[in-house]
Design an enzyme around this catalytic site. Structure first.
Site, PDB file in Angstrom:
ATOM      1  CB  CYS A 148      -0.991  -0.051   1.157  1.00 24.12           C
ATOM      2  SG  CYS A 148      -2.452   0.938   0.801  1.00 24.12           S
TER       3      CYS A 148
ATOM      4  CG  HIS B  51      -3.437  -3.500   3.246  1.00 23.42           C
ATOM      5  ND1 HIS B  51      -2.415  -3.085   4.044  1.00 23.42           N
ATOM      6  CD2 HIS B  51      -4.085  -2.381   2.863  1.00 23.42           C
ATOM      7  CE1 HIS B  51      -2.427  -1.763   4.142  1.00 23.42           C
ATOM      8  NE2 HIS B  51      -3.434  -1.315   3.438  1.00 23.42           N
TER       9      HIS B  51
ATOM     10  CD  GLU C 196      -1.219  -6.346   5.231  1.00 26.84           C
ATOM     11  OE1 GLU C 196      -0.964  -6.568   4.035  1.00 26.84           O
ATOM     12  OE2 GLU C 196      -1.333  -5.195   5.689  1.00 26.84           O
TER      13      GLU C 196
END
Ligand code: GLN
Length: 533
Positions: free
Chosen positions: A375, A509, A511
Site C-alpha cells: 500500500c 494489503h 496480509e
C-alpha cells in the site's frame, strides 16, 4: 437457531479474549460445527477506521469493505473463513442507527431509551444470521465494569433469558496473578470481577483463567465456590509460545469438552491438521531475518495481520523467520537494514517516516535485497523510482503536502462493482477510503503471475491515494513492470522492478488474506527469495 457463547473479560485488559474466542471457534470447527465469530466494541467511534493505530492497533478490513476490530483478523485466521461487516459493531454504530431511525419517525412517537431501543438493536445484531450456523461466539470488548459496555451486558442478560438454559454459555476470561512473596496464585481479583458481572445479572459458566502457573485443585475449588461455576469449568489459559498452539492447549485443558457438555455436542474433535501445523512450525529447516520498516513499530498490534502473514509464510516454507521491527525514523536505519535478508515496507498514513522508507526502498532496489512493499510501501516504491531512476527529484504524493510532481494523488473516482464511487478533498474521513475486496488482473510472465499462478485475483484494499498512470511508460522503459492492474485498466495494483530478483509492491494489503492453512503467495515468495541459493 444457533447456540451462543458470550465472552467477557475481567481483571485486566489485553488478556487475549479475541484469541481465546478464535481458538475456541477453531476447535469447535474440528468437531464438525459451523461457527461464526462476532465482536461487540463498547467505544463510541462508529468503527476503528478513524483511530490512531497506537489507540487501537491495526484496523482489519473485511472483504465486504468494513473497517473492523483487529480481533476479526484472528477470527478469520483461526477459522479460515471470511468475516463480514455484520460481525463487528460498536456503541457508535448502534447509537447512530437508533438515532437515524428516531429522526425518520420509525419509533412512532415513543420515548427512545437505552432499554429497550439500544438493547434491542444490540440483540438484533447478535442474532443476525444465526439460522445458518451452529454456534455464534460473541466477544464483548473491554472489561466488566466499563460504563459504556453496560447496554451490551444488559442485552446479553436479556438474550440469555430469551434463549433458554441449554442455548447459551458465558465464558469469562480473567487473570490469576501470581504473588511471588506469597508463592500463590491469587483468586480474589477474579472473584471481584465475577461479582461485578453478577450485579449485572450475568453468571459465568466457564472461567478461562490466564495464568503463568498450573492452577492447583484447591484454587479451582475456591473459584468454583465463590464464582458459581463447576470446578471442571475453571480452565487454565496457559501462555503459548506461538498463538497457533492455543487451540491444542485449550483442548488439552478441556475447554471444548466443557462447551460440548453444556450444549450436548456428541462429535469428537479432529485435531490432526492443527497438530501437523504445529509440527511444521517447530521443525524449521532454515532461518532468515526480515526487516519491517514502519512508523508504528513500537506497538506490534499495529501490524497484527502483517506479523501473522510472515509467520504463516515461515510455517509453510518451514523457515524460522526472525522479524526485525525497524522505526523508519531510526537514526541507525541503514545499519539495521544491512543486517536483514529481506525487507517489508508496510502500509501507513501521513508524512512522518517517509524519507526513511524511501531510503530503505532505494537500498533494497540497488542491492538486490528481496523486498515487498504494501500500500503506502507500493506508492513509495514508485516515488523512489521516479526520483532516482527517472531523475524527478521532487516526485511525491499529495498526501504529504503540495508537490509539482504528484506521482501519487488522491483518488477521486473508482468503480466498486457496478457502482461509481466519487470522493472530494473535504469529504468525511470515516469509511470513505477505497475499502474491501477488488479484482486485479495480472500480466502473464511477471513475478506476480508466477507467484499467484493465475491472472485474476481479488485482494483487500484500504487507501485514499493512488499511483498516477502518467509515469507508467517512463518507468516501464527503465525496467519497472505494472504487473497488476484493476480490471478496467485504470488503477495500478502491483508494481515490480525486473532488474531485481524480488522487488514487488502491491496497492492492496495481502496480509489481510493470509491464513495459517493458506499462506499468502506474496509472503511465501518473499520468504523463499530470502533463502540462500
Ligand atoms: N496513505 C496511503 C493512502 O491512503 C496508503 C494507505 C495504506 O498504506 N493503507 O493511499
Amino acid at each position: 437457531m444457533a447456540k451462543f457463547i458470550f465472552t467477557t473479560g475481567g481483571v485486566s485488559s489485553s488478556l487475549g479474549k479475541g484469541l481465546a474466542c478464535a481458538a475456541l471457534g477453531a476447535i469447535l470447527q474440528t468437531r464438525g460445527l459451523k461457527v461464526r465469530l462476532r465482536k461487540l466494541d463498547p467505544y463510541l467511534n462508529v468503527d476503528p477506521g478513524t483511530m490512531n493505530p497506537y489507540q487501537h492497533g491495526e484496523v482489519f478490513v473485511t472483504s465486504d469493505g468494513a473497517e473492523a476490530d483487529l480481533d476479526l483478523g484472528h477470527y478469520e485466521r483461526f477459522t479460515n473463513q471470511d468475516a463480514t461487516q455484520f460481525d463487528s459493531v460498536t456503541s457508535g454504530k448502534i447509537y447512530s442507527a437508533v438515532i437515524a431511525k428516531e429522526r425518520k419517525g420509525d419509533y412512532l412517537g415513543a420515548t427512545v431509551q437505552v432499554i429497550p431501543h439500544i438493547t434491542d438493536a444490540i440483540k438484533e445484531f447478535i442474532k443476525n444470521g444465526s439460522e445458518d450456523v451452529d454456534i455464534i461466539i460473541c466477544e464483548v470488548g473491554g472489561t466488566v465494569g466499563d460504563i459504556e459496555a453496560l447496554p451490551f451486558f444488559e442485552a446479553i442478560r436479556q438474550l440469555r433469558n430469551e434463549l433458554g438454559n441449554k442455548n447459551s454459555l458465558l465464558m469469562h476470561v480473567t487473570l490469576l496473578p501470581y504473588l511471588a512473596a506469597a508463592g500463590e496464585l491469587k483468586t480474589k481479583p477474579t472473584q471481584h470481577s465475577v461479582q461485578a458481572l453478577q450485579t449485572l445479572g450475568l453468571r459465568p459458566d466457564i472461567l478461562l483463567c490466564r495464568s503463568e502457573h498450573e492452577i492447583p485443585e484447591d484454587a479451582k475449588q475456591k473459584l468454583a465456590l465463590f464464582c458459581n461455576v463447576n470446578s471442571e469449568n475453571v480452565i487454565r489459559a496457559q501462555d503459548a509460545g506461538n498463538i497457533y498452539e492455543i487451540p491444542l492447549i485449550y483442548h488439552n485443558e478441556g475447554l471444548d469438552a466443557a462447551v460440548a457438555k453444556a450444549f450436548d455436542i456428541v462429535t469428537e474433535p479432529k485435531l490432526k491438521p492443527w497438530e501437523e501445523l504445529i509440527n511444521k512450525l517447530n521443525s524449521p529447516r532454515a532461518k532468515i531475518r526480515i526487516g519491517i520498516v514502519g512508523k508504528y513499530v513500537q506497538l506490534k498490534d499495529a501490524y497484527k495481520s502483517l506479523d501473522q502473514a510472515i509467520t504463516h509464510a515461515g510455517i509453510a516454507e518451514q523457515v524460522e523467520v526472525e522479524k526485525l521491527w525497524i522505526d523508519a525514523e531510526d537514526e541507525g536505519l541503514l545499519a539495521k537494514i544491512q543486517s536483514v535478508d529481506g525487507i517489508i515496507i508496510p502500509g501507513g498514513f501521513g508524512e512522518r517516516g517517509i524519507e526513511g522508507k524511501i531510503q530503505t526502498i532505494n537500498y533494497a532496489r540497488k542491492n538486490n535485497v528481496p523486498m515487498l512493499g504494501i500500500c503506502l510501501g507500493m506508492q513509495l516504491s514508485v516515488i523512489e523510482g521516479c526520483r532516482n531512476v527517472l531523475g524527478k527529484k521532487d516526485a511525491s504524493s499529495t498526501e504529504f503536502g503540495p508537490t509539482n510532481t504528484p506521482v501519487v494523488a488522491l483518488m477521486t473516482e473508482w468503480m466498486s462493482g457496478e457502482q461509481k464511487e466519487i470522493r472530494g478533498v473535504s469529504d468525511d474521513m470515516g469509511g470513505t477510503m477505497r475499502l474491501g475486496s477488488f479484482g486485479c488482473t495480472l500480466k502473464d510472465g511477471t513475478l506476480a503471475f508466477n507467484l499467484y499462478g493465475n491472472t485474476q485475483i481479488s485482494e483487500r484494499h484500504r487507501h485514499r491515494y493512488e499511483v498516477n498512470l502518467q509515469y507508467k511508460q517512463a518507468l516501464e522503459d527503465k525496467g519497472y513492470v505494472f504487473s497488476g492492474m484493476s480490471p478496467d485498466g485504470l488503477l495500478p495494483e502491483i508494481v515490480e522492478y525486473h532488474p531485481h530478483p524480488f522487488f514487488i509492491a502491491s496497492q492492496f494489503h495481502p496480509e489481510l488474506k493470509s491464513r495459517p492453512f493458506s499462506p499468502h503467495p506474496l509472503f511465501t515468495g518473499l520468504v523463499r527469495a530470502c533463502l540462500p541459493m
